[in-house]
Design a protein around this motif. Structure first.
Motif, PDB file in Angstrom:
ATOM      1  N   MET A   1       0.829  -1.179   0.000  1.00 17.68           N
ATOM      2  CA  MET A   1       0.000   0.000   0.000  1.00 17.68           C
ATOM      3  C   MET A   1       0.881   1.253   0.000  1.00 17.68           C
ATOM      4  O   MET A   1       0.588   2.193  -0.713  1.00 17.68           O
ATOM      5  CB  MET A   1      -0.932  -0.037   1.204  1.00 17.68           C
ATOM      6  N   GLN A   2       1.937   1.246   0.801  1.00 16.36           N
ATOM      7  CA  GLN A   2       2.821   2.411   0.853  1.00 16.36           C
ATOM      8  C   GLN A   2       3.455   2.677  -0.504  1.00 16.36           C
ATOM      9  O   GLN A   2       3.510   3.820  -0.960  1.00 16.36           O
ATOM     10  CB  GLN A   2       3.907   2.219   1.910  1.00 16.36           C
ATOM     11  N   ALA A   3       3.912   1.639  -1.165  1.00 11.77           N
ATOM     12  CA  ALA A   3       4.541   1.808  -2.482  1.00 11.77           C
ATOM     13  C   ALA A   3       3.553   2.375  -3.500  1.00 11.77           C
ATOM     14  O   ALA A   3       3.931   3.195  -4.343  1.00 11.77           O
ATOM     15  CB  ALA A   3       5.098   0.476  -2.972  1.00 11.77           C
ATOM     16  N   ASP A   4       2.300   1.961  -3.418  1.00 13.50           N
ATOM     17  CA  ASP A   4       1.281   2.480  -4.339  1.00 13.50           C
ATOM     18  C   ASP A   4       1.031   3.969  -4.109  1.00 13.50           C
ATOM     19  O   ASP A   4       0.907   4.743  -5.058  1.00 13.50           O
ATOM     20  CB  ASP A   4      -0.023   1.707  -4.204  1.00 13.50           C
ATOM     21  N   LEU A   5       0.955   4.379  -2.854  1.00 16.73           N
ATOM     22  CA  LEU A   5       0.762   5.805  -2.560  1.00 16.73           C
ATOM     23  C   LEU A   5       1.972   6.624  -3.008  1.00 16.73           C
ATOM     24  O   LEU A   5       1.818   7.713  -3.568  1.00 16.73           O
ATOM     25  CB  LEU A   5       0.534   6.027  -1.066  1.00 16.73           C
ATOM     26  N   ASP A   6       3.160   6.106  -2.760  1.00 20.10           N
ATOM     27  CA  ASP A   6       4.373   6.808  -3.188  1.00 20.10           C
ATOM     28  C   ASP A   6       4.400   6.964  -4.710  1.00 20.10           C
ATOM     29  O   ASP A   6       4.727   8.035  -5.226  1.00 20.10           O
ATOM     30  CB  ASP A   6       5.620   6.065  -2.713  1.00 20.10           C
ATOM     31  N   ALA A   7       4.029   5.907  -5.428  1.00 21.87           N
ATOM     32  CA  ALA A   7       4.004   5.964  -6.895  1.00 21.87           C
ATOM     33  C   ALA A   7       2.959   6.948  -7.385  1.00 21.87           C
ATOM     34  O   ALA A   7       3.182   7.688  -8.350  1.00 21.87           O
ATOM     35  CB  ALA A   7       3.741   4.583  -7.472  1.00 21.87           C
ATOM     36  N   TYR A  20      -6.571   4.512   4.363  1.00 22.73           N
ATOM     37  CA  TYR A  20      -7.015   3.876   5.595  1.00 22.73           C
ATOM     38  C   TYR A  20      -7.837   2.663   5.193  1.00 22.73           C
ATOM     39  O   TYR A  20      -8.822   2.801   4.458  1.00 22.73           O
ATOM     40  CB  TYR A  20      -7.870   4.859   6.404  1.00 22.73           C
ATOM     41  N   ILE A  21      -7.435   1.506   5.627  1.00 20.62           N
ATOM     42  CA  ILE A  21      -8.164   0.283   5.306  1.00 20.62           C
ATOM     43  C   ILE A  21      -8.502  -0.430   6.603  1.00 20.62           C
ATOM     44  O   ILE A  21      -7.626  -0.710   7.422  1.00 20.62           O
ATOM     45  CB  ILE A  21      -7.335  -0.649   4.405  1.00 20.62           C
ATOM     46  N   ALA A  25      -8.883  -8.468   9.273  1.00 24.13           N
ATOM     47  CA  ALA A  25      -7.513  -8.739   9.712  1.00 24.13           C
ATOM     48  C   ALA A  25      -6.903  -7.582  10.499  1.00 24.13           C
ATOM     49  O   ALA A  25      -5.845  -7.739  11.105  1.00 24.13           O
ATOM     50  CB  ALA A  25      -6.642  -9.059   8.507  1.00 24.13           C
ATOM     51  N   GLY A  26      -7.526  -6.406  10.463  1.00 24.17           N
ATOM     52  CA  GLY A  26      -7.004  -5.261  11.200  1.00 24.17           C
ATOM     53  C   GLY A  26      -7.077  -3.978  10.385  1.00 24.17           C
ATOM     54  O   GLY A  26      -7.671  -3.936   9.319  1.00 24.17           O
ATOM     55  N   ILE A  27      -6.450  -2.952  10.912  1.00 32.54           N
ATOM     56  CA  ILE A  27      -6.441  -1.626  10.287  1.00 32.54           C
ATOM     57  C   ILE A  27      -5.049  -1.344   9.749  1.00 32.54           C
ATOM     58  O   ILE A  27      -4.052  -1.582  10.435  1.00 32.54           O
ATOM     59  CB  ILE A  27      -6.845  -0.541  11.304  1.00 32.54           C
TER      60      ILE A  27
END
Length: 57
Positions: A1-7, A20-21, A25-27
């Motif tokens: 997810m972090q890599a997608d936002l950075d891209a 925010y997901i 399984a959690g947040i």
């Protein structure tokens, strides 16, 4: 997810993004780039998102 936002911020010209997901399984949260382009303040890890609608009567 972090890599997608950075891209997204790097290649699409988005100045800042947060995700925010919430799942069984959690947040998970992630932020990228800046919240304010003038001061270059980083995106907060728990940003406040205000939503509204002007299409309702």
């Amino acid at each position: 997810m972090q890599a997608d936002l950075d891209a997204l911020c790097e290649h699409a010209g988005v100045t800042g993004a947060s995700a925010y997901i919430r799942a069984p399984a959690g947040i998970r949260t992630a932020v990228s780039a800046v919240a304010d382009t003038k001061t270059e303040a980083p995106m907060p890890h728990r940003p406040t998102l205000r939503t509204a609608s002007n299409t309702k009567t």
